[in-house]
Design a protein around this motif. Sequence first.
Motif, PDB file in Angstrom:
ATOM      1  N   TYR A 141       0.869  -0.755   0.275  1.00  0.00           N
ATOM      2  CA  TYR A 141      -0.033   0.538  -0.379  1.00  0.00           C
ATOM      3  C   TYR A 141       0.697   1.307  -0.253  1.00  0.00           C
ATOM      4  O   TYR A 141       1.492   1.514   1.353  1.00  0.00           O
ATOM      5  N   TYR A 142       0.973   1.749  -0.921  1.00  0.00           N
ATOM      6  CA  TYR A 142       1.619   3.370  -0.992  1.00  0.00           C
ATOM      7  C   TYR A 142       3.232   3.007  -0.987  1.00  0.00           C
ATOM      8  O   TYR A 142       3.648   3.671  -0.487  1.00  0.00           O
ATOM      9  N   LYS A 143       3.796   1.661  -1.681  1.00  0.00           N
ATOM     10  CA  LYS A 143       4.744   1.198  -1.544  1.00  0.00           C
ATOM     11  C   LYS A 143       5.592   0.429   0.156  1.00  0.00           C
ATOM     12  O   LYS A 143       6.162   0.178   0.639  1.00  0.00           O
ATOM     13  N   THR A 144       4.656   0.744   0.693  1.00  0.00           N
ATOM     14  CA  THR A 144       4.750   0.472   2.789  1.00  0.00           C
ATOM     15  C   THR A 144       3.865  -1.324   2.381  1.00  0.00           C
ATOM     16  O   THR A 144       2.625  -2.109   2.207  1.00  0.00           O
ATOM     17  N   PRO A 145       4.909  -2.646   2.522  1.00  0.00           N
ATOM     18  CA  PRO A 145       5.002  -3.691   2.499  1.00  0.00           C
ATOM     19  C   PRO A 145       3.398  -4.217   3.521  1.00  0.00           C
ATOM     20  O   PRO A 145       3.968  -3.776   5.075  1.00  0.00           O
ATOM     21  N   ASN A 146       2.486  -4.435   3.269  1.00  0.00           N
ATOM     22  CA  ASN A 146       1.064  -5.011   3.729  1.00  0.00           C
ATOM     23  C   ASN A 146       1.617  -4.388   5.585  1.00  0.00           C
ATOM     24  O   ASN A 146       1.529  -4.808   6.502  1.00  0.00           O
ATOM     25  N   PRO A 147       0.827  -2.753   5.697  1.00  0.00           N
ATOM     26  CA  PRO A 147       0.775  -2.252   6.775  1.00  0.00           C
ATOM     27  C   PRO A 147      -0.483  -2.948   7.674  1.00  0.00           C
ATOM     28  O   PRO A 147      -0.320  -2.494   8.668  1.00  0.00           O
ATOM     29  N   TRP A 148      -1.425  -3.441   7.043  1.00  0.00           N
ATOM     30  CA  TRP A 148      -2.350  -3.986   8.101  1.00  0.00           C
ATOM     31  C   TRP A 148      -1.781  -5.162   9.177  1.00  0.00           C
ATOM     32  O   TRP A 148      -1.900  -4.690  10.427  1.00  0.00           O
ATOM     33  N   LEU A 149      -1.015  -5.719   8.671  1.00  0.00           N
ATOM     34  CA  LEU A 149      -0.233  -6.998   9.236  1.00  0.00           C
ATOM     35  C   LEU A 149       0.850  -6.401  10.484  1.00  0.00           C
ATOM     36  O   LEU A 149       0.786  -6.910  11.086  1.00  0.00           O
ATOM     37  N   GLN A 150       1.248  -5.905   9.834  1.00  0.00           N
ATOM     38  CA  GLN A 150       2.422  -4.752  10.507  1.00  0.00           C
ATOM     39  C   GLN A 150       1.781  -3.870  11.841  1.00  0.00           C
ATOM     40  O   GLN A 150       1.973  -4.266  12.919  1.00  0.00           O
TER      41      GLN A 150
END
Length: 244
Positions: free
Chosen positions: A148-157
Motif C-alpha cells: 500500500y503506497y510502497k509500504t509492505p502489508n501495513p495492516w499486518l504490520q
Amino acid sequence: MSDIYKKLGNSIRTDVTCGHAVYQSTALALIGTLAPKELVDIVFKDVISLAFIENPNTSLLVRKKALLCLLRILRRHKETIRINPKWSEPLLKMLDWKNQGILCAAVSLLSGIVALDSPEGYEEAPAKLITVLRRILVKKECTEDYYYYKTPNPWLQVKILKALQILPPTADYNAIQAINEVLDYILAKTQVTKSVHKNNVDYGILFEAVNVILHYGNAIDPDLRSQAVSIVGLFISVKEPNIR
C-alpha cells in the motif's frame, strides 16, 4: 430452539460444509456478521473444523473467513462460549505460513483470544510474530498485491505490533535481537512524504512500534528507547492535530 431457526441453521450449515469456496465464504460471512446464538450452536463445530483442521479441500479463502468468523463469535458470545486451549497449537502453526491473508486473520484471532482469555499456551507467539514482521520489513517477503503506497502489508504490520503489546515480552535472545532490528528499521525508515495516505499508514506503524518499545522496556536497545522518546516529543510539537 424454534423450528425456523433450525431450518435456517441447517440450510446455512449445508453451505458451510458443501466444499464450494464461494458458498462457504458467503455463509461464514453471514454467520460472522449476525452471529445469533441459535445459529452459532448449529454451525460452531463446522467453523472450528474449517479454521483449524488442515484439509486439502479447504481453500485458503475459506480458512481465512472461518478464522475471522470464529473471532466474531467469540467476541459476541464471550460469556457463554469457552475458548479451547487446544486451539493454540494449530493457530501457532499458522504463524509460520507465508500466505498474507491467513497471517492477517490468524494474528487477529490470536489477539482476540489473548484479550478475551489469557496468553497461556501462546508463549511461542511473540518470537513467531517477530519473525513474520522481520520477513515483511527487512527481507521484503511480501507479494505486490499487499503493498500500500510502497509500504509492505501495513495492516499486518500494525496487527503484529499490537499483538506484541498484549502478549508478555519474549525472553528469547534471537527474538529480542530480531525485534531490535525491526524497530530500528521502522524508526529509521519512516519519513514524511508528499502522499497523505502513505504518511498515515507509516505513522500508524511507527506509533505502534514506539508502543512496543515501551512494552518491552529494558529488553530493547537503549538507543532505540532514546529515539522513541525523541519521536514522541517531535510529534507532540507538530501543528498537524491528527499526528499530535
